[in-house]
Design a protein around this motif. Structure first.
Motif, PDB file in Angstrom:
ATOM      1  N   TYR A   1      -0.927  10.264   3.677  1.00 42.14           N
ATOM      2  CA  TYR A   1      -1.962  10.148   2.640  1.00 42.14           C
ATOM      3  C   TYR A   1      -3.238   9.553   3.237  1.00 42.14           C
ATOM      4  N   GLU A   2      -3.067   8.492   4.018  1.00 42.54           N
ATOM      5  CA  GLU A   2      -4.228   7.814   4.603  1.00 42.54           C
ATOM      6  C   GLU A   2      -4.870   8.657   5.696  1.00 42.54           C
TER       7      GLU A   2
ATOM      8  N   LEU B   1       0.839  -1.201   0.000  1.00 40.74           N
ATOM      9  CA  LEU B   1       0.000   0.000   0.000  1.00 40.74           C
ATOM     10  C   LEU B   1       0.875   1.252   0.000  1.00 40.74           C
TER      11      LEU B   1
ATOM     12  N   ILE C   1      -5.313   2.348   9.058  1.00 44.89           N
ATOM     13  CA  ILE C   1      -4.343   2.028   7.998  1.00 44.89           C
ATOM     14  C   ILE C   1      -3.149   2.979   8.087  1.00 44.89           C
TER      15      ILE C   1
ATOM     16  N   LYS D   1      -7.041  11.269   4.349  1.00 47.02           N
ATOM     17  CA  LYS D   1      -8.345  10.721   3.968  1.00 47.02           C
ATOM     18  C   LYS D   1      -9.229  10.540   5.202  1.00 47.02           C
TER      19      LYS D   1
ATOM     20  N   LEU E   1       0.792   2.070   8.463  1.00 46.83           N
ATOM     21  CA  LEU E   1       1.849   2.570   7.569  1.00 46.83           C
ATOM     22  C   LEU E   1       2.911   3.320   8.377  1.00 46.83           C
TER      23      LEU E   1
ATOM     24  N   ILE F   1      -6.512  -4.891   3.522  1.00 44.73           N
ATOM     25  CA  ILE F   1      -5.791  -4.774   4.809  1.00 44.73           C
ATOM     26  C   ILE F   1      -6.791  -4.704   5.964  1.00 44.73           C
TER      27      ILE F   1
ATOM     28  N   ILE G   1      -5.208   1.265  -4.792  1.00 45.46           N
ATOM     29  CA  ILE G   1      -5.013   1.666  -3.385  1.00 45.46           C
ATOM     30  C   ILE G   1      -6.249   1.290  -2.573  1.00 45.46           C
ATOM     31  N   GLU G   2      -7.411   1.598  -3.151  1.00 48.00           N
ATOM     32  CA  GLU G   2      -8.656   1.297  -2.421  1.00 48.00           C
ATOM     33  C   GLU G   2      -8.794  -0.191  -2.176  1.00 48.00           C
TER      34      GLU G   2
ATOM     35  N   GLU H   1      -6.398  -1.219   0.501  1.00 45.93           N
ATOM     36  CA  GLU H   1      -6.897  -0.736   1.805  1.00 45.93           C
ATOM     37  C   GLU H   1      -7.983  -1.671   2.333  1.00 45.93           C
TER      38      GLU H   1
ATOM     39  N   THR I   1      -5.371   4.740  -7.929  1.00 46.83           N
ATOM     40  CA  THR I   1      -6.295   4.974  -6.803  1.00 46.83           C
ATOM     41  C   THR I   1      -7.170   3.746  -6.565  1.00 46.83           C
TER      42      THR I   1
END
Lengths: 829, 440
Positions: B336-337, A409, B321, B340, B325, A480, A473-474, A477, A470
């Motif tokens: 970045y996360e 990620l 998340i 968000k 990281l 995970i 990435i989603e 995510e 993207t």
């Protein structure tokens, strides 16, 4: 200047000294002679003659006494040499030794007279003047004859004799062990007896050369040599000859190979060989038994099996004394089986029960002992995997895998930010390993999903389109988060276990408490102590497991002093147990009972809070998602049935088309039109079905969005099958339109197959999801789907921490009620 | 939100205790600070005094705040004393710093469970200001402001020991607790949000309800609402005759109702009748995203609320998340996360934004680092961690004066924050004119 009298006196003293030496030397000489004599008696005469057998010690002491007596007697006899030396004697020696008197022999005896006069000055009959004049005369001549007397030659001779005698005796002593008669007489060994080196051995008769295992004893009957004592002469390799006197038998312990002879101290037999074999270590082999096959040094993987068949074999060149079957696990060792033996060989089957074993690597050894040696066989290794071990392993693997994906990620995010492929991404994905997760279906499905996702990303990396980053990435995510939820489920299973143990410990203490109140049991009973121990252990375990739950961001900017104090206080529950134990020990029964009741209240709250949390996890399951999945499955079945019907129709149409094409004459326009209309209808139907599938998928997607089950139900595998079915349907539609009947039917068949697989996959996932929300056996709880995040947010974590910490704090009895009420409120929030 | 609420309750609970003691007719006086620690516990008591105050403490570490506390209280008293009292008090006001909750509970005779339940950290009993040492809280608390809050209770009781109800006590204390630094009292977005929510539900508390002890309300939300309405009502009275005048009138009349009637020019019955429809509903609620968020009723089943819950969950997912990281050293990804995560919730805990700041710093985005921290302290002025990080940044930029002010902010909210004391001393050593003289 030296005076005359002084000179003579000095010479007399010298003479005394020399006399003493002489006496000593001569006495010593006498002593040595007697020692030498007794040496010969003790070491040759006594050992040689059978009659004197056993008199060596007496002879030794006798000899020693006699020798010392001779020494003393001799010294006494020599006493005049130093006790009574007169000036006259001194003058005599001077006269005999001084060169002056040798040159003037006429003056001899004059000095002796001087000595006499000097010694007898007070004699009443003396003629003083003459005496005086004679002495004076020799005084004046002192410088002429002055001479220091020297010892007599006999002193030197006796010292030489002493030296010679000491050397001779020393030589005899040093030669004593090596004495081996050179004269050989005929003698032949007959039978001999041997005693093997183990405790229960008995003498056994044998023939031929003396031979046996190292440490054995051999013996044979002594030969008769008349009055002479028989001897066994032995020379082992690298050693010198030894003479061992024989009684009734000649006996010897075998150490090394070599030679031996039999005889007296004056003659011997010829040499015969001694044969000695080293004692071999016993041997033991442990086999795993599979049918009739025996597998040595096996490593066995066991999963929930209670018995293992083993086979033991052991042997020894002499005698096996004992065998033991040992079980080794971590630092502990236990004896599974033990048997004393008296045999050279042993073979037996053994059924090993693994009931109650902890998961992990266990080693089984066979220990074989003979009289002097113990050996361990190579082990049979049993990798015993109970459910707990498997779960822990799964968890560990999963955590490692998720950490890898966290890095993936990270790489993807950096790719997105930089619009440039991260240099590590490809390598990381290529090197990624996916663990085997055994029976755990949810984890299996998850690992499979990750594997598919990896393939997709790798495919994308080959021709990267950064607009798609993207989306990846989603996906990562989502995976995970789903993985973390799986870990949470596994760990919550752990917590449920510990919580159950805590509850059971608490209940047993409560029961005991009731018994104590009723006077049926003493407060200091052993049972109570044991229950406390269990409780303590359960608490510790629970605390540890709660600590290891997946957590969100940690707040580092805090006052650590307060945290430290809180941590110190978190030990208080255990401390309280100790305090109660102390109170019991000190006889404060009333105080201990009060404390115990309060402790039980707190524990009760703790159990409630954990149960509630676990219940909450269960309730968090998105049942709506399962419902949506069921609807989707229903729609899939519908589409598939319709596709089947359409396929049959298309097959008929294909046959009609083929029949028409086979005819040589042109097709009847009516029939042609009919076929065209049917084809058009079939095409429309096919398009309709494709659209229906698309809509069903879209709707399912919508419903699943944001759900905890999304990664499970909307897996890559499902999406691939959906795409495949859609493409087949689309292709079938095109083929129908192009009047390619064969192609259309083939595509429809494939679409049906894809739909069937898709339905199967959905059904399987539904089953997995349903299994995971079934209450409340442990196995099922571990699979239950939970909203992990709700327990990981800082607020929630903080709340959980506060509850637990507060529960561990002591409150006074009057406040217990409000204390409980408060926690009830907290837990309900 | 609950945290904000709890911290609010912590500060304000003193009034409840006041209320309790007022209602209580128990003649037992409390054990003295010295008597308890010296005689019963055999501990050494430290003490420092100024013109009007005497500060006592037991734990040596509490010396860190004692002088600063004394200075802050003295400064506040210089302004509040003349406002409340016509003449100076004859004796010094005792301020007691308790080393832990157990001793605090033992001296105050309030159950430990109640302390825990309400998060009480300060009390005014027997005209003694009692504070729990900020050492006990990992995230600290605004101890100086809390002390002034207690001082206001003290001053009110100096005017009128009886007849003052809890709503008036708590309202006044909230109005003046910011002295001598912040003189305008206002509600936080979370408080406005709660008020709005109850207003929309038509569930605001009546005036009679405000006479009941706040912590005994049916739930924590209602207790918080009591504090909010008390403050708003006192602010309304301030516009009439002034709240201090009302207290004085109450003292003279020995009756609050008569004083209220004279102050507001309204009969008490009409005041009670108009309390919700006119007074409370007449208050303008600020339009703000945060206020709107806190006004959401997340317990219901409306679509918007469900959406709100989903958004909240999403943000926590991203934060999780991000944390993963961050722990793996992927700071750019972590930032970045977390960005968000913050998009989905207007009320992320400050620690999230601090982690975002840390991620920025480690990925060398210094401007963003500073920007995000400024945002945090704007939203959470009590977040000592963020002030501390800002101070460190200012030191790096050699802006020592600025750093000093940031350190002070951090100190006044969490004086025992890891490393803070050492850094403050270091600054004093490097820049002697900027030294913190109150440090022991």
């Amino acid at each position: 200047m030296l005076s005359f009298e002084r000179y003579l006196e000095n010479q007399r003293h010298r003479l005394i000294f020399f006399g003493l030496l002489e006496a000593l030397f001569i006495s010593t000489l006498t002593l040595l002679v007697s020692i030498f004599f007794f040496f010969l008696v003790i070491y040759f005469l006594v050992p040689s003659v059978r009659f004197f057998g056993g008199l060596e010690p007496a002879a030794f002491w006798l000899g020693l006494t006699i020798s010392l007596s001779i020494f003393c007697w001799s010294f006494w006899k020599q006493r005049n040499r130093f006790l009574y030396v007169s000036l006259v004697q001194a003058c005599e020696v001077i006269e005999s030794q001084s060169p002056y008197f040798r040159l003037n022999p006429l003056h001899r005896s004059e000095l002796r007279t001087v000595g006499y006069f000097l010694e007898n000055q007070d004699h009443p009959t003396r003629s003083f003047d003459f005496h005086f004049a004679h002495v004076e005369k020799w005084k004046l001549k002192l410088s002429d004859f002055v001479y220091s007397v020297r010892p007599r030659y006999r002193l030197l001779a006796s010292s030489v004799a002493i030296f010679v005698l000491i050397s001779t005796i020393g030589s005899f002593f040093s030669m004593k062990g090596m004495i081996l008669p050179s004269h050989v007489r005929a003698w032949n060994p007959e039978q001999f007896e041997i005693l093997l080196p183990h405790q229960d051995a008995t003498w056994q008769v044998d023939n031929g050369a003396l031979s046996g295992v190292e440490g054995s004893k051999v013996r044979f009957e002594s030969p008769n040599f008349g009055i002479f004592t028989p001897y066994l002469f032995v020379k082992e390799i690298e050693d010198s000859w030894k003479a061992i006197p024989c009684q009734e038998r000649c006996e010897f312990k075998l150490h090394k190979r070599g030679r031996y002879a039999v005889g007296t101290l004056f003659y011997r037999s010829a040499y015969f060989p001694l044969q000695v074999f080293a004692d071999e270590k016993p041997k033991g082999v442990l086999f795993a038994k599979r049918g009739e096959e025996l597998i040595p040094e096996a490593t066995i993987d066991l999963l929930n099996i209670e018995e293992v068949a083993l086979h033991m074999t052991a042997s020894d060149d002499i005698h096996i004394k004992k065998i033991r079957l040992l079980h080794q696990f971590e630092d502990q060792e236990e004896v599974l089986f033990e048997k004393p033996l008296q045999a050279k060989r042993y073979k037996a089957d053994f059924t090993l029960s693994v009931e109650g074993w902890k998961g992990g690597s266990h080693h089984i050894f066979l220990e074989v002992s003979d009289a002097s040696k113990i050996i361990l066989s190579l082990p049979i290794t049993i990798q015993y995997a109970d459910e707990e071990t498997l779960r822990q392993e799964r968890l560990k693997n999963l955590e490692v895998l998720i950490t890898e994906w966290v890095h993936v990620l990270g790489d993807l995010i950096e790719t997105e930010i930089d619009k440039k492929l991260h240099p590590m991404l490809r390598q990381r994905l290529n090197e990624m390993e996916f663990p085997e997760s055994g029976e755990a279906e949810l984890i299996n499905a998850y690992v499979k999903e990750l594997s598919l996702l990896r393939e997709r990303i790798l495919k994308w990396i080959a021709m990267p389109n950064f607009n798609e980053t993207t989306s990846f990435i989603e996906r990562v995510e989502r995976q995970i988060l789903y993985g973390l939820s799986l870990i949470f489920q596994e760990k919550s299973g752990d917590i449920r276990d510990s919580s159950d143990r805590l509850t059971s410990s608490r209940e047993s203490i409560e029961k005991l408490l009731q018994n104590i109140r009723n006077g049926e049991q003493a407060l200091d009973s052993k049972q109570l102590q044991e229950a406390f121990d269990k409780l303590n252990k359960a608490l510790e375990e629970l605390r540890e497991k709660m600590k290891n739950l997946p957590q969100g961001p940690n707040d580092e900017m805090i006052n650590r002093e307060a945290m430290q104090e809180q941590m110190d206080q978190s030990e208080q529950l255990s401390e309280r147990i100790k305090q109660i134990q102390e109170q019991i020990a000190n006889g404060d029964d009333a105080g201990a009972l009060n404390e115990l009741e309060s402790l039980m209240n707190q524990l009760s709250i703790l159990s409630k809070s954990i149960d509630r949390a676990l219940q909450q996890m269960k309730e968090n399951v998105d049942k709506g998602a399962i419902q949506a999945s069921k609807e989707f499955l229903k729609q899939l079945e519908e589409v598939r049935n319709q596709q089947e019907t359409l396929k049959d129709q298309t097959t008929k149409l294909k046959e009609r088309l083929e029949a028409e094409n086979k005819q040589l004459k042109p097709t009847d326009p009516k029939i042609k039109k009919q076929i065209e209309e049917d084809l058009k209808k079939a095409h429309e139907e096919q398009e309709g079905l494709e659209k229906k599938l698309e809509e069903a998928v879209k709707m399912f997607d919508e419903k699943m969005k944001g759900s905890e089950w999304e990664p499970l139900f909307r897996s890559e595998e499902s999406k691939n099958l959906e795409e495949e079915a859609g493409e087949n349907m689309n292709e079938a539609g095109r083929a129908i339109k192009a009047e390619e009947g064969f192609q259309a039917v083939a595509e429809q068949r494939e679409a049906i197959e894809a739909l069937r697989k898709l339905a199967e996959t959905q059904e399987q996932k539904q089953k997995q999801a349903m299994q995971s929300i079934q209450p409340p056996s442990r196995e099922e709880v571990t699979r239950s789907q939970v909203d992990i995040i709700s327990s990981q947010g800082k607020g929630e974590r903080e709340r959980r921490r506060k509850i637990l910490e507060s529960l561990q704090k002591k409150v006074d009895k009057p406040y217990q009620k409000s204390h409980e009420q408060y926690f009830e409120e907290l837990l309900q929030r | 939100m609950r945290r904000a609420f709890l911290s609010f309750v912590m500060i304000c609970f003193s009034g409840v205790v006041y209320g309790q003691t007022e209602l209580s007719t128990e003649p037992n006086r409390l054990i003295g600070f010295k008597e308890y620690f010296q005689k019963e516990k055999n501990q050494k008591i430290s003490q420092i005094s100024s013109t009007n105050f005497e500060v006592y403490w037991v734990n040596a570490r509490d010396a860190l705040i004692s002088k600063a506390l004394l200075m802050h209280l003295e400064a506040a008293y210089q302004e509040l004393g003349p406002l409340f009292l016509s003449k100076k008090t004859s004796q010094k006001i005792p301020v007691e710093i308790y080393p832990d909750l157990y001793t605090f509970s033992a001296v105050s005779k309030l159950p430990l469970a109640r302390f825990r339940a309400t998060g009480t950290i300060a009390l005014t009993l027997d005209q003694r200001l009692m504070l729990l040492s900020p050492r006990n809280s990992a995230s600290g608390y605004s101890w100086a402001e809390t002390a002034v809050h207690e001082l206001v209770h003290y001053l009110v009781r100096e005017i009128s020991p009886d007849y003052i109800p809890i709503w008036l006590h708590e309202g006044v204390a909230q109005v003046y607790q910011g002295y001598p630094v912040e003189k305008e009292s206002s509600l936080k977005p979370s408080q406005w949000g709660l008020f709005k929510k109850f207003k929309e539900k038509d569930a605001l508390l009546s005036l009679q309800a405000l006479y009941e002890p706040f912590p005994y309300k049916k739930d924590p939300e209602e207790a918080e609402l009591s504090y909010i309405q008390a403050l708003l009502f006192v602010q309304w009275i301030e516009k009439k005759c002034g709240v201090l005048e009302l207290i004085r009138l109450t003292g003279s009349y020995r009756n609050l109702n008569s004083a209220l009637e004279q102050c507001t020019g309204q009969k008490i019955e009409s005041l009670k009748k108009e309390f919700i429809p006119k007074i409370m509903n007449g208050i303008k609620i600020p339009i703000d995203r945060d206020v709107e968020y806190y006004a959401l009723d997340l317990s219901g089943q409306k679509d918007v609320e469900v959406e709100g819950r989903k958004a909240d969950k999403k943000s926590r997912d991203f934060a999780l998340i991000s944390s993963k990281l961050f722990n793996q050293g992927r700071y750019r990804g972590a930032a970045y996360e977390m960005e968000k995560a913050l998009k989905f919730t207007p009320v992320a805990p400050p620690s999230w934004r601090r982690q975002l700041a840390a991620s920025y710093k480690r990925s060398r985005r210094h401007e963003d680092f500073e920007k995000i921290l400024h945002e945090v302290v704007q939203d959470y002025p009590n977040d000592a961690g963020s002030w501390y990080l800002l101070a460190q940044k200012a030191i790096e930029d050699k802006k020592f004066k600025l750093a000093r002010s940031y350190y002070l902010k951090a100190f006044y909210h969490n004086p025992f924050l890891d490393g803070l004391e050492a850094d403050m001393r270091l600054l004093g050593e490097r820049q002697s004119d900027l030294a913190f003289k109150f440090l022991p």
